[in-house]
Design a protein around this motif. Sequence first.
Motif, short mmCIF file in Angstrom:
data_model
loop_
_atom_site.label_atom_id
_atom_site.label_comp_id
_atom_site.label_asym_id
_atom_site.label_seq_id
_atom_site.Cartn_x
_atom_site.Cartn_y
_atom_site.Cartn_z
N PRO A 1 33.48 38.95 33.92
CA PRO A 1 34.03 38.54 35.20
C PRO A 1 35.39 37.89 35.03
CG PRO A 1 32.34 37.00 34.48
CD PRO A 1 32.32 38.15 33.52
N ASP A 2 36.26 38.13 35.98
CA ASP A 2 37.57 37.49 35.97
C ASP A 2 37.38 36.05 36.43
OD1 ASP A 2 40.09 36.49 36.60
OD2 ASP A 2 40.85 38.46 37.18
N PRO A 3 37.62 35.06 35.56
CA PRO A 3 37.36 33.67 35.95
C PRO A 3 38.20 33.22 37.14
CG PRO A 3 38.52 33.76 33.85
CD PRO A 3 38.08 35.15 34.16
N VAL A 4 39.40 33.79 37.29
CA VAL A 4 40.24 33.40 38.42
C VAL A 4 39.62 33.88 39.73
CG1 VAL A 4 42.48 33.69 39.53
CG2 VAL A 4 42.35 33.33 37.05
N LEU A 5 39.12 35.12 39.74
CA LEU A 5 38.48 35.64 40.95
C LEU A 5 37.20 34.86 41.27
CD1 LEU A 5 38.91 39.50 40.50
CD2 LEU A 5 40.24 37.94 41.94
#
Length: 251
Positions: A190-194
């Motif tokens: 998973p993209d941590p920013v998203l």
Amino acid sequence: MTAALKPLARPASLHRSVQDAIRAFILDNTLRAGDALPPETDLARQLGVSRNSVREAVKAMESLGILETRRGSGLYVRAFSFAPLLENLSYGLLFDLRELAELLDIRRVLETGLIAAAMAAMPPAALAALGRVVAEMGARADQGENFPDEDRRFHQVLFEPLGNRTLLTLLDVFWLTYREATRHVDMGNPDPVLTYRDHAAIHAAVAAADVEGARAALDQHYAWIARRLELAQAQLRPDEEGPPGAAPVAG
């Protein structure tokens, strides 16, 4: 007067009959959480079975959360808890991602359905705590790090104002099971920013007392997780029925 235990016949599964007899003893004597049972030797004598048979039954009932043994004190009725059942559920769900996806649907409905009540019950201190968790998520995301513990805490803080311990346990079952599944199946990183933005959007709506906005943000968050589960299922072999420990097949 205390109701007595009745001697047992000796069926093939004796320890199950011992469990049934102990359950009946608890009910017949209206024992409550914290009440003591007779010592194992007395139970064995009254039931007409060996102490080993009683000990085996007691261990099984401890694993079910019915009894607890206190060292140096004896055997007691344990306070009811869903925890043992839910622990077994989380283990079983690892064997089928479809069932994990179904549990996600349940959690999605629970959270979107209860968010209005949670917001109405949320004191300022809880809202501030939620903001601190989001800030921690943002700091980790800026470093390119995932933050599963903060994610778990976010949803706990969000629904703690309802005072529903069973709900919090159910939410934890999904979190624990999903995290364990990611160790066995490639669900994509998973993209941590998203992920941070999803939670920040939920927090912003809660802080603004925007129930519909909070519900929509939660729904979007879980739609994204559901998509990852769908992709993971597609990677598994069609005939794979075992636990997700096998290496996934590229799609």
